[in-house]
Write a protein that holds these residues in place. Sequence first.
Motif, PDB file in Angstrom:
ATOM      1  N   ARG A  90     -14.852  -1.984  -1.647  1.00 56.02           N
ATOM      2  CA  ARG A  90     -16.319  -1.889  -1.727  1.00 56.02           C
ATOM      3  C   ARG A  90     -16.955  -1.820  -0.351  1.00 56.02           C
ATOM      4  N   SER A  91     -16.384  -2.521   0.600  1.00 58.72           N
ATOM      5  CA  SER A  91     -16.986  -2.575   1.939  1.00 58.72           C
ATOM      6  C   SER A  91     -16.571  -1.412   2.834  1.00 58.72           C
ATOM      7  N   THR A  92     -15.542  -0.654   2.449  1.00 56.46           N
ATOM      8  CA  THR A  92     -15.041   0.394   3.335  1.00 56.46           C
ATOM      9  C   THR A  92     -15.120   1.810   2.765  1.00 56.46           C
ATOM     10  N   THR A  93     -15.156   1.970   1.444  1.00 59.18           N
ATOM     11  CA  THR A  93     -15.116   3.330   0.899  1.00 59.18           C
ATOM     12  C   THR A  93     -16.384   4.110   1.224  1.00 59.18           C
ATOM     13  N   LYS A  94     -16.197   5.400   1.463  1.00 53.77           N
ATOM     14  CA  LYS A  94     -17.327   6.298   1.688  1.00 53.77           C
ATOM     15  C   LYS A  94     -17.581   7.183   0.469  1.00 53.77           C
ATOM     16  N   ASN A  95     -16.821   6.922  -0.607  1.00 53.62           N
ATOM     17  CA  ASN A  95     -16.940   7.722  -1.816  1.00 53.62           C
ATOM     18  C   ASN A  95     -17.856   7.023  -2.816  1.00 53.62           C
ATOM     19  N   THR A  96     -18.914   7.693  -3.224  1.00 49.43           N
ATOM     20  CA  THR A  96     -19.919   7.093  -4.101  1.00 49.43           C
ATOM     21  C   THR A  96     -19.329   6.648  -5.431  1.00 49.43           C
ATOM     22  N   MET A  97     -18.435   7.434  -6.016  1.00 50.35           N
ATOM     23  CA  MET A  97     -17.872   7.100  -7.314  1.00 50.35           C
ATOM     24  C   MET A  97     -16.910   5.916  -7.226  1.00 50.35           C
ATOM     25  N   VAL A  98     -16.127   5.866  -6.177  1.00 48.04           N
ATOM     26  CA  VAL A  98     -15.229   4.726  -5.979  1.00 48.04           C
ATOM     27  C   VAL A  98     -16.044   3.460  -5.752  1.00 48.04           C
ATOM     28  N   ARG A  99     -17.159   3.600  -5.042  1.00 42.54           N
ATOM     29  CA  ARG A  99     -18.030   2.447  -4.811  1.00 42.54           C
ATOM     30  C   ARG A  99     -18.612   1.931  -6.129  1.00 42.54           C
ATOM     31  N   ALA A 100     -18.993   2.837  -7.022  1.00 46.43           N
ATOM     32  CA  ALA A 100     -19.529   2.429  -8.322  1.00 46.43           C
ATOM     33  C   ALA A 100     -18.472   1.711  -9.150  1.00 46.43           C
ATOM     34  N   LEU A 101     -17.237   2.213  -9.105  1.00 50.96           N
ATOM     35  CA  LEU A 101     -16.146   1.550  -9.824  1.00 50.96           C
ATOM     36  C   LEU A 101     -15.885   0.170  -9.243  1.00 50.96           C
ATOM     37  N   ALA A 102     -15.948   0.042  -7.935  1.00 49.03           N
ATOM     38  CA  ALA A 102     -15.733  -1.258  -7.293  1.00 49.03           C
ATOM     39  C   ALA A 102     -16.821  -2.253  -7.690  1.00 49.03           C
ATOM     40  N   ASP A 103     -18.061  -1.785  -7.788  1.00 48.12           N
ATOM     41  CA  ASP A 103     -19.153  -2.663  -8.224  1.00 48.12           C
ATOM     42  C   ASP A 103     -18.868  -3.223  -9.620  1.00 48.12           C
ATOM     43  N   THR A 125       0.837  -1.191   0.000  1.00 52.64           N
ATOM     44  CA  THR A 125       0.000   0.000   0.000  1.00 52.64           C
ATOM     45  C   THR A 125       0.875   1.244   0.000  1.00 52.64           C
ATOM     46  N   THR A 126       0.281   2.377  -0.258  1.00 52.75           N
ATOM     47  CA  THR A 126       1.060   3.608  -0.359  1.00 52.75           C
ATOM     48  C   THR A 126       1.473   4.164   0.995  1.00 52.75           C
ATOM     49  N   SER A 127       0.824   3.747   2.051  1.00 49.42           N
ATOM     50  CA  SER A 127       1.203   4.208   3.372  1.00 49.42           C
ATOM     51  C   SER A 127       0.727   3.178   4.381  1.00 49.42           C
ATOM     52  N   SER A 128       1.048   3.428   5.642  1.00 45.55           N
ATOM     53  CA  SER A 128       0.628   2.496   6.681  1.00 45.55           C
ATOM     54  C   SER A 128      -0.847   2.656   7.017  1.00 45.55           C
ATOM     55  N   ASP A 129      -1.455   3.703   6.519  1.00 41.19           N
ATOM     56  CA  ASP A 129      -2.859   3.961   6.826  1.00 41.19           C
ATOM     57  C   ASP A 129      -3.601   4.371   5.565  1.00 41.19           C
ATOM     58  N   GLY A 130      -4.150   3.375   4.848  1.00 42.39           N
ATOM     59  CA  GLY A 130      -4.886   3.654   3.621  1.00 42.39           C
ATOM     60  C   GLY A 130      -6.168   4.403   3.867  1.00 42.39           C
ATOM     61  N   SER A 131      -6.602   4.481   5.123  1.00 44.60           N
ATOM     62  CA  SER A 131      -7.847   5.182   5.433  1.00 44.60           C
ATOM     63  C   SER A 131      -7.647   6.696   5.555  1.00 44.60           C
ATOM     64  N   ARG A 132      -6.413   7.167   5.433  1.00 46.67           N
ATOM     65  CA  ARG A 132      -6.151   8.598   5.539  1.00 46.67           C
ATOM     66  C   ARG A 132      -6.873   9.345   4.429  1.00 46.67           C
ATOM     67  N   ILE A 133      -7.666  10.340   4.789  1.00 54.39           N
ATOM     68  CA  ILE A 133      -8.431  11.125   3.811  1.00 54.39           C
ATOM     69  C   ILE A 133      -7.504  12.136   3.143  1.00 54.39           C
ATOM     70  N   ILE A 134      -7.474  12.108   1.805  1.00 59.57           N
ATOM     71  CA  ILE A 134      -6.601  13.014   1.071  1.00 59.57           C
ATOM     72  C   ILE A 134      -7.390  14.100   0.345  1.00 59.57           C
ATOM     73  N   ALA A 135      -8.708  13.957   0.282  1.00 59.00           N
ATOM     74  CA  ALA A 135      -9.536  14.989  -0.348  1.00 59.00           C
ATOM     75  C   ALA A 135     -10.977  14.824   0.095  1.00 59.00           C
ATOM     76  N   GLN A 136     -11.676  15.944   0.194  1.00 54.58           N
ATOM     77  CA  GLN A 136     -13.115  15.940   0.431  1.00 54.58           C
ATOM     78  C   GLN A 136     -13.778  16.298  -0.903  1.00 54.58           C
ATOM     79  N   THR A 137     -14.651  15.439  -1.385  1.00 54.25           N
ATOM     80  CA  THR A 137     -15.306  15.680  -2.668  1.00 54.25           C
ATOM     81  C   THR A 137     -16.817  15.685  -2.490  1.00 54.25           C
ATOM     82  N   GLN A 138     -17.524  16.115  -3.509  1.00 56.49           N
ATOM     83  CA  GLN A 138     -18.988  16.140  -3.414  1.00 56.49           C
ATOM     84  C   GLN A 138     -19.583  14.745  -3.387  1.00 56.49           C
TER      85      GLN A 138
END
Length: 247
Positions: A153-166, A27-40
């Motif tokens: 898919r089970s952890t993202t809070k981003n709607t667009m990333v969730r659609a891509l995962a589906d 992974t890119t860091s020890s904490d992949g859950s780190r928020i790097i941007a707030q989007t709509q």
Amino acid sequence: MGTLFVGGALSVTLVALAYPAMLGVNTTSSDGSRIIAQTQWGPLTEADRDFVVKVRAAGLWEYPVGQMGLKKGQSKGVITASKHLVDGHAALDATCRKISTMLNITIPNVASPQQVGFVNTLAADRGKQFDTDFANILRVTHGSIFNTIAKIRSTTKNTMVRALADQANDTVLDHITVMEQTGLVNFDQVLFQQTTPPKLPAKDLTPPPPAAGQPEVVLTPPADSTTQPPVLPGESSASASPSPTVR
């Protein structure tokens, strides 16, 4: 088997998202859950960003391997699997490119050195060896990313990333299935390689960032495509039409 090396810019609070330093097994860091941007569409984490890049990089080598299989495949099963690779990754890449623009994520135009190694192995194969390596290499790589898709898919809070995962989940499961249907998969070897991947340096697992001003590579859907990119949340059917092949 041969040796396996195995838009929306204003809606993002950051001007640009740094290109991932590491992809692949690590992974890119020890904490992949780190928020790097707030989007709509919801917060974007490091893991979300890396997933979008992984999907893009996968298509950049699996799509041409599918084209290769259509020419070099010796069995009906490999020909069928090759058609699924080309069709599925063209549709998946269209979604990936659209989402990357919306989320202001830099995506590569070239696969990672490890993935290029897969392509080179298959390009050098002849006859039945091609079919065997094709089925096993692709079963390993699809099996490995399948778990990543489920986690995103089970952890993202981003709607667009969730659609891509589906979409990625459906595509990868289809590709796993057609590889297995070739009858060439060595499951003992494949499962061992999935659970004990080689420890490669970061430079081998990371696709290079695109050069400044370089046109975006587009994976063109086949003329007889049976797979279309899904309508994303908030889109109309008309706006979800496939992207042109040159832009």
